[in-house]
Design an enzyme around this catalytic site. Structure first.
Site, PDB file in Angstrom:
ATOM      1  N   ASN A 139       4.883   3.097   0.366  1.00 21.64           N
ATOM      2  CA  ASN A 139       5.018   1.776   0.971  1.00 21.64           C
ATOM      3  C   ASN A 139       4.394   0.768   0.029  1.00 21.64           C
ATOM      4  O   ASN A 139       3.219   0.905  -0.332  1.00 21.64           O
ATOM      5  CB  ASN A 139       4.311   1.733   2.333  1.00 21.64           C
ATOM      6  CG  ASN A 139       4.287   0.341   2.928  1.00 21.64           C
ATOM      7  OD1 ASN A 139       5.170  -0.467   2.672  1.00 21.64           O
ATOM      8  ND2 ASN A 139       3.274   0.060   3.730  1.00 21.64           N
ATOM      9  N   GLY A 140       5.166  -0.234  -0.395  1.00 21.89           N
ATOM     10  CA  GLY A 140       4.625  -1.261  -1.263  1.00 21.89           C
ATOM     11  C   GLY A 140       5.473  -1.489  -2.487  1.00 21.89           C
ATOM     12  O   GLY A 140       6.686  -1.259  -2.491  1.00 21.89           O
ATOM     13  N   GLU A 141       4.839  -1.952  -3.565  1.00 21.23           N
ATOM     14  CA  GLU A 141       5.518  -2.231  -4.822  1.00 21.23           C
ATOM     15  C   GLU A 141       4.645  -1.785  -5.985  1.00 21.23           C
ATOM     16  O   GLU A 141       3.439  -2.038  -5.996  1.00 21.23           O
ATOM     17  CB  GLU A 141       5.797  -3.733  -4.976  1.00 21.23           C
ATOM     18  CG  GLU A 141       6.771  -4.307  -3.977  1.00 21.23           C
ATOM     19  CD  GLU A 141       8.210  -3.875  -4.229  1.00 21.23           C
ATOM     20  OE1 GLU A 141       8.509  -3.416  -5.350  1.00 21.23           O
ATOM     21  OE2 GLU A 141       9.030  -4.000  -3.305  1.00 21.23           O
ATOM     22  N   CYS A 143       8.664  -0.800   4.611  1.00 16.32           N
ATOM     23  CA  CYS A 143       8.782   0.541   5.179  1.00 16.32           C
ATOM     24  C   CYS A 143       7.487   0.961   5.848  1.00 16.32           C
ATOM     25  O   CYS A 143       6.465   0.300   5.763  1.00 16.32           O
ATOM     26  CB  CYS A 143       9.157   1.548   4.088  1.00 16.32           C
ATOM     27  SG  CYS A 143       7.907   1.730   2.808  1.00 16.32           S
ATOM     28  N   LEU A 171       5.525 -18.587   1.786  1.00 16.67           N
ATOM     29  CA  LEU A 171       4.800 -19.049   2.968  1.00 16.67           C
ATOM     30  C   LEU A 171       3.947 -20.226   2.544  1.00 16.67           C
ATOM     31  O   LEU A 171       2.958 -20.068   1.824  1.00 16.67           O
ATOM     32  CB  LEU A 171       3.948 -17.916   3.547  1.00 16.67           C
ATOM     33  CG  LEU A 171       4.702 -16.660   3.975  1.00 16.67           C
ATOM     34  CD1 LEU A 171       3.759 -15.691   4.687  1.00 16.67           C
ATOM     35  CD2 LEU A 171       5.903 -16.982   4.856  1.00 16.67           C
ATOM     36  N   ARG A 227      12.775   2.921   6.730  1.00 16.05           N
ATOM     37  CA  ARG A 227      13.187   2.031   5.660  1.00 16.05           C
ATOM     38  C   ARG A 227      14.112   0.939   6.167  1.00 16.05           C
ATOM     39  O   ARG A 227      14.952   1.174   7.032  1.00 16.05           O
ATOM     40  CB  ARG A 227      13.912   2.826   4.568  1.00 16.05           C
ATOM     41  CG  ARG A 227      14.419   1.985   3.394  1.00 16.05           C
ATOM     42  CD  ARG A 227      14.947   2.876   2.280  1.00 16.05           C
ATOM     43  NE  ARG A 227      15.446   2.102   1.167  1.00 16.05           N
ATOM     44  CZ  ARG A 227      16.733   1.918   0.900  1.00 16.05           C
ATOM     45  NH1 ARG A 227      17.645   2.476   1.671  1.00 16.05           N
ATOM     46  NH2 ARG A 227      17.117   1.188  -0.122  1.00 16.05           N
ATOM     47  N   LEU A 228      13.948  -0.244   5.603  1.00 18.30           N
ATOM     48  CA  LEU A 228      14.863  -1.348   5.822  1.00 18.30           C
ATOM     49  C   LEU A 228      15.703  -1.513   4.559  1.00 18.30           C
ATOM     50  O   LEU A 228      15.205  -1.919   3.518  1.00 18.30           O
ATOM     51  CB  LEU A 228      14.101  -2.639   6.117  1.00 18.30           C
ATOM     52  CG  LEU A 228      14.942  -3.911   6.295  1.00 18.30           C
ATOM     53  CD1 LEU A 228      15.852  -3.763   7.500  1.00 18.30           C
ATOM     54  CD2 LEU A 228      14.049  -5.121   6.453  1.00 18.30           C
TER      55      LEU A 228
END
Length: 633
Positions: free
Chosen positions: A148-150, A75, A322, A123-124
């Site tokens: 935004n974040g966790e 987000c 990744l 937001r996604l």
């Protein structure tokens, strides 16, 4: 294309990996989208469109989801506090500027506000569209949060809220979602400014009371998630995930410092100040503090890092990895294999054909059985995406731009498959992985230099990871930068362990911990390569040559006149600077630039490995997993 413009309607660009979308968003959150190609103009910023590309899939597998009630928070956030604007004016402005963050969350724009303030959130939606919709508002007090974040410890914090309220007879707080963000509301109402110190995770948060007169903004200890603050003499204060939202809106802009909170009454206050940070905090206070060096060994590193990886597997959506082919991402891969079914994990790598990263990553993926995907790019393709990279990255720093180009391809590839990825970012700062540490003379210099480059992470590696990922709806999680891992690496480990002496290569202690037969030997003992080096040994020089073709001798001759601040020293640097100025004119003073033009340039010893143009000897990166070019037809 004519777009309706009237009360409640705004134009904005929604970025998707292979298309550009122009949308009109009404106040209910509904959107009408029109596909575009080429270039599009939004709020005065020229935004390059994404181009489709091809990638290689080495093995397919069924997708999976794994369990937690909290979803990924891909987000963007924006907050405006302005005593001169009414409620409708603030909503109009907030929603309009939110469109500049739509690549961070293209599904909806959330808003809450009133006279004097507005909070916006892009937001996604991932799995449960209703669960994490923001802003979130407390039914008890009317306070609201955008995040935004966790927040990894949100369950523990919910339990603390429950116990504290029952102890005072207040009864349970009425949580409305399973979102990790919502726990900020009762903490803000009960703890006030101390809410920031309770959060474990990566976060940029803005909280406001129902009337907007009480507010707090805070950013995680390392600066994993971005946040900027802007202000003007007329009383306006703004916060935003990206610099582009503040262009032309305020008189002054600055990056919000990691590990701090801010209120109108206190200004910036540091909430994260562990003892190991004393040398950095002493620099802030301009004090002379003796450097106390830790004396511990590396025996606890593996268990702490495993816990950090486990913490970051918290998700209700499919996650991936990744996989650069280097030591650090291979370690994360190995620890993930101890915690989850790797046949359901998608891994991603980019590079040029037969590059060090591509070949090493293939070997790691084969060993651990991931569903592996690659994108092979050319130097010409890298040059063509520079406008997009610099627009999203918001910098003209050359070393950072070079490393962000492969990261852009990598995020674009991963974004076709997953929304959350784990990475190996941060290990080189904690364990002195860069090749210029070969010249480090002693333990105190090692401790100070690793702390120095850690202190800049939010301006370089983490900025690259967030901006390139969010350009494609990808959230990157970084277990090496867990606060417990930081405390161990900087507060417990003897700097001697990190020294490149007695024939020991960089990160020797970390390599030895994971040299147990699982990770291929050519990867465990592979020479450190920065991302712009490992993806191909000669592409940077080709890229620099292409930059020289588009900048004239006359332009570089007057560079000091055109750009007196951080004057470009080469045609490559001047080309990057001109692309930056197209989008962020007047914002050049907010860009972090390495002293000496590269990370190694600021070291207190002579550096024999790097120049501002890059690594001097790229042939040292060649390893046994690569094909023999002379024998290849």
């Amino acid at each position: 294309i004519v777009c309706p413009r009237g009360p409640g309607l705004r134009r904005g660009l929604l970025h998707h990996p292979e298309r550009m979308v122009l949308s009109t968003i009404d106040r209910s959150g509904l959107s009408i989208s029109i596909l575009l190609s080429g270039l599009a103009l939004s709020s005065g910023l020229l935004i390059p469109a994404m181009q489709p590309f091809q990638h290689v899939n080495f093995r397919s597998s069924a997708s999976s989801t794994r369990g937690s009630p909290c979803g990924a928070r891909m987000c963007g956030i924006i907050a405006i506090f302005d005593p001169n604007l009414g409620a409708s004016e603030l909503e109009e402005l907030t929603r309009s500027l939110s469109t500049l963050l739509s690549h961070r969350g293209p599904d909806e724009v959330g808003y809450v506000g009133g006279p004097g303030y507005g909070l916006g959130h892009t937001r996604l939606s991932i799995m449960d569209p209703a669960a994490g919709r923001q802003p979130l508002t407390s039914d008890e007090t009317g306070s609201s949060v955008i995040h935004n974040g966790e927040i990894y410890n949100f369950r523990d914090l919910r339990a603390e809220v429950h116990e504290a309220r029952h102890a005072t007879g207040a009864g349970d707080f009425a949580f409305k979602t399973g979102s990790d963000s919502e726990v900020c509301l009762p903490l803000f109402d009960s703890l006030g400014n101390d809410v920031a110190s309770k959060l474990d995770g990566m976060f940029a948060v803005v909280l406001a009371s129902e009337d907007g007169k009480r507010m707090l903004a805070c950013r995680d200890p390392v600066g994993i998630k971005p946040l900027y603050r802007g202000w003007s003499a007329d009383g306006r204060t703004m916060f935003a995930s990206e610099l582009k939202c503040l262009v032309g809106q305020v008189e002054h802009v600055e990056e919000f410092p990691p590990g701090h909170y801010w209120t109108p009454e206190t200004g910036y206050v540091r909430f994260y100040s562990p003892e190991w940070m004393t040398p950095l905090l002493a620099e802030e206070a301009t004090e002379e503090v003796p450097l106390e060096l830790p004396m511990g060994d590396a025996s606890r590193v593996r268990s702490i890092l495993r816990s950090a990886v486990q913490k970051r597997l918290m998700s209700d959506v499919e996650y991936g990895l990744l996989l650069s082919g280097g030591l650090d991402s291979a370690i994360v891969c190995k620890l993930m294999a101890e915690l989850t079914d790797m046949s359901k994990i998608k891994s991603f790598t980019v590079g040029m054909r037969n590059s060090p990263d591509i070949m090493a990553a293939r070997a790691v993926a084969e060993v651990f059985g991931t569903d592996h995907h690659e994108h092979l790019f050319t130097a010409e393709e890298a040059f063509s995406i520079l406008p997009q990279v610099i627009y999203h990255l918001e910098t003209y720093e050359p070393e950072l731009i070079r490393s962000s180009i492969p990261n852009f391809f990598l995020a674009r590839l991963a974004g076709e498959h997953v929304k959350v990825v784990l990475t190996g970012e941060g290990a080189d700062e904690l364990f002195a992985g860069y090749l210029y540490f070969r010249d480090c003379p002693d333990r105190p210099s090692m401790q100070r230099e690793t702390l120095r480059i850690f202190d800049h992470l939010h301006n370089v590696n983490l900025q690259r990871s967030d901006r390139m990922g969010m350009a494609h709806g990808i959230e990157a999680r970084v277990p090496f930068l867990d606060v417990d891992m930081l405390a161990e690496a900087y507060g417990k480990l003897d700097p001697t362990i990190k020294m490149h002496v007695d024939g020991k290569m960089e990160k020797h202690a970390l390599r030895a911990l994971f040299d147990d037969g699982d990770i291929p030997q050519d990867v465990v003992w592979r020479t450190k390569a920065m991302q712009c080096e490992g993806v191909g040994t000669d592409w940077v020089s080709i890229l620099q040559g292409k930059c020289e073709e588009v900048i004239s001798d006359e332009e570089i001759a007057r560079a000091a006149v055109d750009f007196p601040l951080n004057t470009p020293q080469s045609k490559e640097e001047l080309y990057y600077r001109k692309l930056f100025e197209e989008h962020f004119s007047g914002m050049d003073k907010f860009v972090h630039v390495w002293e000496g033009g590269c990370r190694a340039g600021g070291a207190p010893w002579e550096n024999n490995a790097y120049t501002r143009a890059g690594l001097k000897n790229t042939q040292q990166l060649v390893h046994g997993l690569m094909e023999d070019e002379a024998a290849t037809p």
